[in-house]
Design a protein around this motif. Structure first.
Motif, PDB file in Angstrom:
ATOM      1  N   ASP A  76       8.255   5.428  16.635  1.00 14.78           N
ATOM      2  CA  ASP A  76       8.076   6.313  15.490  1.00 14.78           C
ATOM      3  C   ASP A  76       8.964   5.844  14.350  1.00 14.78           C
ATOM      4  N   GLU A  77       8.383   5.581  13.199  1.00 16.67           N
ATOM      5  CA  GLU A  77       9.157   5.129  12.052  1.00 16.67           C
ATOM      6  C   GLU A  77       8.546   5.663  10.775  1.00 16.67           C
ATOM      7  N   ARG A  78       9.338   5.702   9.723  1.00 10.77           N
ATOM      8  CA  ARG A  78       8.878   6.226   8.440  1.00 10.77           C
ATOM      9  C   ARG A  78       8.641   5.112   7.428  1.00 10.77           C
ATOM     10  N   SER A  79       9.247   3.950   7.646  1.00  9.56           N
ATOM     11  CA  SER A  79       9.034   2.804   6.769  1.00  9.56           C
ATOM     12  C   SER A  79       8.459   1.664   7.600  1.00  9.56           C
ATOM     13  N   PRO A  80       7.461   0.940   7.069  1.00  3.97           N
ATOM     14  CA  PRO A  80       6.769  -0.076   7.873  1.00  3.97           C
ATOM     15  C   PRO A  80       7.650  -1.273   8.209  1.00  3.97           C
ATOM     16  N   SER A  81       7.746  -1.572   9.501  1.00  6.18           N
ATOM     17  CA  SER A  81       8.481  -2.765   9.944  1.00  6.18           C
ATOM     18  C   SER A  81       7.630  -3.626  10.868  1.00  6.18           C
ATOM     19  N   PHE A  82       6.362  -3.241  11.032  1.00  6.24           N
ATOM     20  CA  PHE A  82       5.431  -3.936  11.923  1.00  6.24           C
ATOM     21  C   PHE A  82       4.619  -4.943  11.101  1.00  6.24           C
TER      22      PHE A  82
END
Length: 632
Positions: free
Chosen positions: A45-51
């Motif tokens: 779960d994340e709020r800023s894209p790191s994928f």
């Protein structure tokens, strides 16, 4: 058992499968520079894209959690399939014939995920074919009475389960699916005399995952002699997990991604009605409340990323029935609201109509207007709280102010929170400072409750609705740890003055001074403690009352502030106390005036009436500022 799949066949499958197409079924990807795409990671779960996905080399990598792999590894991780199952699934899609090192043919273990998906797909096709037969007249009539024709049924794959204990079972056995496979797929139930069709004499909707694969069914009761529930869904299986599936997402995902909007409705027919009316971003849960796992799935498709640019935020619109069940659903949705970066809204149809009935009675335009006239979630919840009280009485207004405090406390955005505080004061006909005081008193009370010993690990404690956090507290704070900037120094000196010499603060300034804005979060909690005990500000032992009112880790700080040196001006202690409190109030007045001037500039052309109200409030602030200047 066959041997391993030959390496060159695996390489061919891997090279022909587009990693972008496969990942895009789960994640909204956007350009991240030359040769790279990015989105919200589906593995954490994340709020800023790191994928990130690199199409040229066919790999993905998450810089947040470290997940890394190729297109085969991605599907294995998402669908929990084995390497062989994944390659065989891709090969079937591509029409590639796989060869095994010992010359064997592919064998799939009974009950494997792939076989369950194939059985569910075959069952969906069977149900759809049955809907066209005379035996399906009850289902045909149900659809017709709700405004759905054959084309609509086919668009959503709606079918009919014959009123038979073994019609589906016999059909699937003829296609090579064993009873065990059908049981594992949730298509059969086990009885004393053996397996039998789970769905009988019902209208059936296929429930598909985000890729479009049928993983389960929802079946609606049609016949009076059916003893079962109104809706009967597939039980939890290896391929169906109701907390992770959203009905209609396979049809809505591209428009959700494109429009940055999702509409959450309550049933299968509501999804159909919305899509047919042009609201093609509608989805629904499958017999369960909208929860955390649903949010994770939706946020990835929505591309839900935190940003300071509110125009770039997505929108999530919830529709609720006005009955008790709908109100409970609204409360549950509100409890999870802060898991979204997107803006959340509520749409309630007139006369208690759900989207399906609204479309049937008033047409497609009415459904579209329902979504267009949505209200912000916070406004909806505040109205819901306020409407429960008699606002014609002083007691009712006071109670409503206090009851609204937990809702206000969950608003993270400071400007938004202050805007709702002012709006609430207008609804209730109370002073804005009364709302602020109620909010701060509630926070102080929550701080005391959270400081009490809790139950065993894992048990919840008191807090804001939906588990919203109260103000964070640093353990054993001291004055030395407070920031040394001029703004914090002013706040500290004003609090020192009120703690030590509160009796010298004129009564006309006490509430205003104790509700003025304090930027430092630690001092803000101390200030809340002062507000909670404000009636005793002139009494001896006031600082100890405040120390008892704040969370225990801050009690030493309160006692330290209560004995800290206080600078006295040439005109004596009383004048110094009044002066520092007035300075804090004046700063707060200028802050509010600045915000209102910005709003006034934006409203002057579009909403003259609202602009006049803001101008009146600005005049009031100027008058208050003049009065304060006289008391320095």
């Amino acid at each position: 058992m066959p041997g391993r799949i030959r390496r060159d066949d695996i390489d061919e499958v891997r090279s022909r499968m587009s990693i972008v197409d496969v990942v895009s079924d789960h994640v909204t990807l956007k350009s991240a520079g030359v040769g790279s795409l990015k989105g919200l990671c589906p593995f954490h779960d994340e709020r800023s894209p790191s994928f990130h996905v690199r199409p040229a080399i066919g790999r993905y990598h998450c810089f947040g959690c470290g997940e890394d792999g190729d297109v085969i590894g991605f599907v294995m991780a998402m669908d929990h399939t084995s390497f062989t199952e994944t390659v065989e699934r891709f090969a079937a899609q591509l029409g590639v014939t796989l060869r095994y090192e010992d010359g064997g043919a592919p064998q799939v273990e009974a009950g494997s995920r792939l076989r369950l998906l194939e059985a569910s797909k075959a069952a969906a096709e069977f149900f759809q074919a049955q809907l066209l037969l005379p035996i399906a007249e009850p289902g045909q009539r149900f659809l017709g009475e709700r405004g759905f024709d054959l084309a609509a049924a086919q668009r959503f794959g709606v079918g009919f389960a014959p009123q038979s204990f073994e019609a589906l079972r016999t059909h699937l056995r003829g296609k090579g699916f064993t009873d065990d496979e059908q049981l594992r797929a949730g298509l059969l139930s086990e009885g004393q005399r053996g397996p039998y069709d789970r769905f009988r004499g019902r209208l059936v909707w296929p429930i598909r995952d985000v890729t479009g694969a049928t993983v389960g069914f929802g079946a609606r009761k049609l016949l009076d002699d059916d003893p079962g529930p109104k809706y009967l869904n597939t039980p939890e299986t290896a391929i169906y997990h109701k907390s992770q599936v959203l009905y209609g997402l396979d049809l809505a995902k591209r428009d959700i991604s494109k429009q940055r909007e999702a509409v959450i409705v309550e049933g299968y027919t509501d999804v159909m009605a919305c899509h047919l009316a042009g609201v093609t971003t509608a989805i629904a849960t499958c017999g369960t409340a909208f929860g955390v796992d649903h949010i994770k799935v939706l946020r990835r498709v929505l591309g839900d990323v935190s940003t300071s640019d509110t125009t770039a935020l997505g929108k999530v619109v919830f529709t609720f029935d006005p009955d008790e069940a709908g109100q409970k659903a609204a409360s549950r949705a509100f409890a999870e609201e802060q898991r979204f970066a997107a803006q959340t809204f509520v749409a309630v149809a007139p006369d208690g109509l759900d989207p399906c009935d609204l479309r049937l009675q008033r047409g497609d335009d009415a459904v579209r207007r329902l979504i267009e006239t949505r209200r912000p979630m916070f406004e909806f919840m505040l109205r819901r709280v306020v409407d429960a009280f008699d606002l014609e009485t002083v007691e009712g207004r006071v109670q409503a102010t206090r009851a609204a405090a937990p809702v206000l406390a969950t608003i993270r955005d400071r400007a938004l929170a202050e805007g709702y505080q002012r709006q609430l004061s207008g609804w209730l006909g109370v002073e804005p400072r009364d709302v602020v005081r109620a909010l701060q008193a509630w926070r102080a009370q929550q701080g005391r409750q959270d400081a009490r010993p809790q139950g065993r690990p894992g048990q919840g404690g008191p807090g804001a609705p939906g588990g919203a956090p109260v103000e964070p507290v640093q353990p054993q704070m001291t004055m030395q740890q407070l920031p040394k900037d001029p703004a914090t120094i002013l706040e500290r000196e004003a609090i020192v003055a009120m703690l030590q010499q509160g009796g010298h603060v004129p009564e006309a300034l006490r509430v205003r001074g104790a509700t003025a804005h304090v930027g430092d979060e630690t001092l803000r909690i101390v200030r809340d403690g002062i507000l909670a005990e404000l009636d005793h500000i002139a009494a001896s032992g006031f600082s100890e009352r405040v120390a008892a009112a704040v969370p225990p880790p801050l009690a030493p700080l309160v006692r330290e502030l209560a004995i800290a040196p206080m600078i006295a001006g040439p005109r004596g202690v009383e004048s110094s106390v009044r002066g520092v409190v007035v300075t804090l109030i004046l700063r707060d007045i200028l802050r509010e005036k600045g915000e209102l001037l910005g709003q006034l500039y934006r409203l002057r052309e579009g909403d003259p009436a609202a602009a006049r109200q803001l101008a009146t409030r600005i005049d009031e602030l100027d008058a208050e500022r003049a009065r304060m200047e006289e008391q320095r």
